[in-house]
Write a protein that holds these residues in place. Sequence first.
Motif: not given
Length: 80
Positions: A21-26, A34-40, A52-59
Amino acid sequence: MVKEPQSEATRELGVRVRKLREPQGIGQEELARRAGVHWTFVSQLERGLRNVSLHNLLKFAAGLGVDPAELVRGLKPPED
């Protein structure tokens, strides 16, 4: 009270997510969007506090623009 990672695998997954994440500057909020989850969730994941679940890993992989295998390659299950 400082919480410890759930396992070495969750700690390492969090490290990998942050290192991608960090090298992308985000920030965590942008990755969450981008992943459709809460920042926490991103914060907890990066600290190894979430399993994490498989679905969240894919997100997360999609949000980071990487193959999901890059996030989990070589991780070992916790010993019981």
